[in-house]
Design a protein around this motif. Structure first.
Motif, PDB file in Angstrom:
ATOM      1  N   UNK A   1       0.822  -1.201   0.000  1.00 60.87           N
ATOM      2  CA  UNK A   1       0.000   0.000   0.000  1.00 60.87           C
ATOM      3  C   UNK A   1       0.860   1.257   0.000  1.00 60.87           C
ATOM      4  N   UNK A   2       1.863   1.272   0.859  1.00 66.15           N
ATOM      5  CA  UNK A   2       2.716   2.453   0.941  1.00 66.15           C
ATOM      6  C   UNK A   2       3.450   2.693  -0.372  1.00 66.15           C
ATOM      7  N   UNK A   3       3.868   1.625  -1.024  1.00 66.50           N
ATOM      8  CA  UNK A   3       4.549   1.768  -2.309  1.00 66.50           C
ATOM      9  C   UNK A   3       3.611   2.344  -3.360  1.00 66.50           C
ATOM     10  N   UNK A   4       2.351   1.882  -3.325  1.00 66.15           N
ATOM     11  CA  UNK A   4       1.374   2.352  -4.298  1.00 66.15           C
ATOM     12  C   UNK A   4       0.899   3.769  -3.975  1.00 66.15           C
ATOM     13  N   UNK A   5       0.782   4.063  -2.684  1.00 62.92           N
ATOM     14  CA  UNK A   5       0.187   5.330  -2.267  1.00 62.92           C
ATOM     15  C   UNK A   5       1.213   6.386  -1.865  1.00 62.92           C
ATOM     16  N   UNK A   6       2.443   6.223  -2.267  1.00 65.38           N
ATOM     17  CA  UNK A   6       3.479   7.151  -1.822  1.00 65.38           C
ATOM     18  C   UNK A   6       3.218   8.581  -2.285  1.00 65.38           C
ATOM     19  N   UNK A   7       2.460   8.745  -3.373  1.00 69.30           N
ATOM     20  CA  UNK A   7       2.153  10.096  -3.834  1.00 69.30           C
ATOM     21  C   UNK A   7       1.291  10.849  -2.827  1.00 69.30           C
ATOM     22  N   UNK A   8       0.604  10.110  -1.935  1.00 71.33           N
ATOM     23  CA  UNK A   8      -0.245  10.764  -0.948  1.00 71.33           C
ATOM     24  C   UNK A   8       0.568  11.554   0.064  1.00 71.33           C
ATOM     25  N   UNK A   9       1.862  11.285   0.175  1.00 69.04           N
ATOM     26  CA  UNK A   9       2.693  11.997   1.143  1.00 69.04           C
ATOM     27  C   UNK A   9       2.734  13.490   0.870  1.00 69.04           C
ATOM     28  N   UNK A  10       2.594  13.868  -0.376  1.00 73.50           N
ATOM     29  CA  UNK A  10       2.691  15.279  -0.716  1.00 73.50           C
ATOM     30  C   UNK A  10       1.387  16.035  -0.611  1.00 73.50           C
ATOM     31  N   UNK A  11       0.305  15.360  -0.201  1.00 81.14           N
ATOM     32  CA  UNK A  11      -0.995  16.017  -0.135  1.00 81.14           C
ATOM     33  C   UNK A  11      -1.177  16.717   1.207  1.00 81.14           C
ATOM     34  N   UNK A  12      -1.661  17.928   1.157  1.00 84.90           N
ATOM     35  CA  UNK A  12      -2.011  18.656   2.365  1.00 84.90           C
ATOM     36  C   UNK A  12      -3.493  18.464   2.644  1.00 84.90           C
ATOM     37  N   UNK A  13      -3.847  18.453   3.907  1.00 82.18           N
ATOM     38  CA  UNK A  13      -5.249  18.295   4.294  1.00 82.18           C
ATOM     39  C   UNK A  13      -5.645  19.542   5.070  1.00 82.18           C
ATOM     40  N   UNK A  14      -6.754  20.199   4.759  1.00 83.19           N
ATOM     41  CA  UNK A  14      -7.740  19.834   3.743  1.00 83.19           C
ATOM     42  C   UNK A  14      -7.514  20.463   2.374  1.00 83.19           C
ATOM     43  N   UNK A  15      -6.444  21.252   2.231  1.00 85.31           N
ATOM     44  CA  UNK A  15      -6.269  22.013   0.990  1.00 85.31           C
ATOM     45  C   UNK A  15      -6.241  21.149  -0.259  1.00 85.31           C
ATOM     46  N   UNK A  16      -5.841  19.903  -0.119  1.00 83.82           N
ATOM     47  CA  UNK A  16      -5.724  19.052  -1.301  1.00 83.82           C
ATOM     48  C   UNK A  16      -7.051  18.452  -1.736  1.00 83.82           C
ATOM     49  N   UNK A  17      -8.110  18.579  -0.920  1.00 80.75           N
ATOM     50  CA  UNK A  17      -9.364  17.922  -1.281  1.00 80.75           C
ATOM     51  C   UNK A  17     -10.489  18.907  -1.600  1.00 80.75           C
ATOM     52  N   UNK A  18     -10.408  20.160  -1.120  1.00 78.60           N
ATOM     53  CA  UNK A  18     -11.421  21.131  -1.522  1.00 78.60           C
ATOM     54  C   UNK A  18     -10.864  22.544  -1.464  1.00 78.60           C
ATOM     55  N   UNK A  19     -11.552  23.425  -2.169  1.00 79.26           N
ATOM     56  CA  UNK A  19     -11.178  24.834  -2.208  1.00 79.26           C
ATOM     57  C   UNK A  19     -12.280  25.650  -1.545  1.00 79.26           C
ATOM     58  N   UNK A  20     -11.889  26.530  -0.662  1.00 74.19           N
ATOM     59  CA  UNK A  20     -12.848  27.383   0.026  1.00 74.19           C
ATOM     60  C   UNK A  20     -13.174  28.587  -0.858  1.00 74.19           C
ATOM     61  N   UNK A  21     -14.463  28.811  -1.100  1.00 74.93           N
ATOM     62  CA  UNK A  21     -14.908  29.912  -1.944  1.00 74.93           C
ATOM     63  C   UNK A  21     -15.503  31.056  -1.129  1.00 74.93           C
ATOM     64  N   UNK A  22     -15.735  30.841   0.144  1.00 73.09           N
ATOM     65  CA  UNK A  22     -16.328  31.860   0.992  1.00 73.09           C
ATOM     66  C   UNK A  22     -16.794  31.213   2.278  1.00 73.09           C
ATOM     67  N   UNK A  23     -17.394  31.979   3.180  1.00 77.54           N
ATOM     68  CA  UNK A  23     -17.896  31.388   4.429  1.00 77.54           C
ATOM     69  C   UNK A  23     -18.863  30.240   4.157  1.00 77.54           C
TER      70      UNK A  23
END
Length: 436
Positions: free
Chosen positions: A266-288
């Motif tokens: 899993x770690x070998x396959x998912x190593x690209x996940x190390x560079x993801x920030x949370x939550x910035x990598x999954x959604x963008x805030x558009x306002x309140x």
């Protein structure tokens, strides 16, 4: 159902009439969407189990699973989640080269149920709960008696009964509880990640599906290789877990990958996940209280981040997932250090019902809240009418969000699954939800 509208928005003559029961059977549901739902449901019961009559019903529909199409869809999701990471592509290629040999495994029937992942998860969780109860009983100096039979009933007891029958142990002790939890965890982690559920046969007969895998492991288990318990509960649990892995992985002609080995894959396959920030990598805030996903696979990306964290925890602490109570009862701070990085995005506790975890942020909560509502609506639409679907939405009321925000998010989720036709309008009206 979340990949596209389940309904085509055609008008409903009477959305509350019995003729519309269930919604999935309505003439307004496109046939390809109906077949997609049925195929997903058949896939689900194959892995998790269900009442045998329901399994037989789904099988009688002859809803096929196009493995090549499923593989291609997973490849597309992987490219989005991992940003075209070559490790994932290489893994996909190996799986697809073998997928033509995959066959749905025979169901293991127990008490009228197709035995699967559900019974394994419930059984292991209940055993951990019972260990905690037993500690509580001892703390009361035996003033109370723990009735195991009252706590071990189906579906919690199904896997345990199979374990007892296969091991034929004359005396049951704490080593059996450890062994049982380790084997449940192993069987639940035998499905090849991250292309679930394209499992491949082990040898010629034993498929790597949770139910069959558990039976395969327990038949080969030698409980006596587990060391006697001592005061170091975490150390004993780890030593026992590793002893089981060593015994069973060396028992078969072909090397059987342990959960530790699978975690390394899993770690070998998912190593690209190390560079993801949370939550910035999954959604963008558009306002309140306003956000949008970064891409269609945003939630899957978050699950990938958690899976990578969990794999590291498993490798460093082999007994944590099979028997978390060993850590919980020994050092509560140690338990939370391991658990908190992979805890759910929100929980249902206290007077406010659903509350955010990890990040105290309305956008974070709303991002997962809408997915939970959509998931429930998609399942309910297959068996309920509009009034019953509306009833399932009540548990999503009374959160820490303002009522008007709740209404907006719930309405957005229902419309995302059912479309903007009269079915959605009827459900929201019955549920007393007033979107903007």
């Amino acid at each position: 159902a979340q990949t596209g509208l389940l309904y085509d928005g055609a008008p409903w003559d009477s959305p509350r009439a019995e003729a519309d029961l269930p919604l999935l059977d309505s003439e307004n549901v496109p046939e390809n969407h109906r077949l997609l739902w049925l195929a997903c449901e058949r896939l689900y019961v194959t892995v998790f189990g269900a009442r045998r009559a329901y399994v037989d019903y789904l099988s009688s529909l002859e809803v096929g699973l196009n493995l090549e199409l499923i593989s291609a869809q997973f490849r597309g999701l992987g490219a989005v989640v991992f940003d075209s990471d070559p490790g994932f592509e290489s893994f996909q290629n190996r799986v697809e080269s073998l997928s033509s040999d995959w066959n749905a495994p025979p169901f293991l029937e127990h008490h009228g149920f197709a035995f699967g992942a559900t019974q394994l998860m419930e059984g292991a969780a209940r055993l951990n709960e019972m260990l905690r109860l037993e500690d509580g009983v001892k703390a009361k100096h035996d003033r109370y008696r723990l009735d195991r039979d009252a706590y071990l009933v189906p579906p919690y007891s199904d896997a345990w009964e199979i374990y007892l029958e296969c091991t034929a142990r004359e005396t049951i002790d704490i080593k059996d509880s450890l062994a049982f939890c380790v084997l449940c965890d192993w069987a639940l982690n035998a499905v090849l990640p991250p292309v679930f559920p394209l499992s491949l046969p082990f040898g010629e007969e034993v498929p790597l599906m949770p139910g069959a895998m558990f039976l395969h492991l327990v038949r080969a288990l030698d409980v006596e290789i587990i060391p006697e318990p001592d005061e170091n509960r975490i150390g004993w649990a780890r030593a026992g877990t590793e002893a089981i892995y060593k015994q069973l992985s060396g028992h078969f002609d072909q090397a059987l990958p342990t959960p530790l080995k699978i975690a390394e894959i899993q770690l070998n396959v998912m190593k690209a996940a190390d560079g993801f920030a949370v939550p910035e990598s999954i959604y963008k805030v558009r306002g309140p209280e306003s956000w949008e996903p970064t891409n269609p696979a945003s939630r899957l990306r978050y699950l990938t981040i958690l899976a990578a964290r969990a794999a590291r925890t498993r490798i460093a602490h082999p007994a944590f997932f099979p028997i978390p109570y060993a850590h919980y009862s020994t050092d509560r701070a140690d338990f939370h250090e391991l658990w908190d990085p992979i805890q759910p995005p929100f929980v249902s506790v206290g007077p406010n019902r659903l509350v955010p975890h990890v990040f105290d942020d309305a956008n974070w909560f709303g991002f997962f809240y809408t997915a939970a509502v959509a998931n429930d609506v998609a399942f309910a639409a297959a068996v309920y009418d509009c009034a019953a679907v509306a009833a399932t939405l009540q548990k999503y009321r009374g959160t820490f969000l303002r009522e008007e925000v709740e209404d907006s998010l719930i309405a957005r989720s229902v419309e995302g699954v059912l479309g903007d036709g009269s079915a959605t309008a009827a459900i929201l009206e019955i549920a007393d939800i007033c979107p903007d």
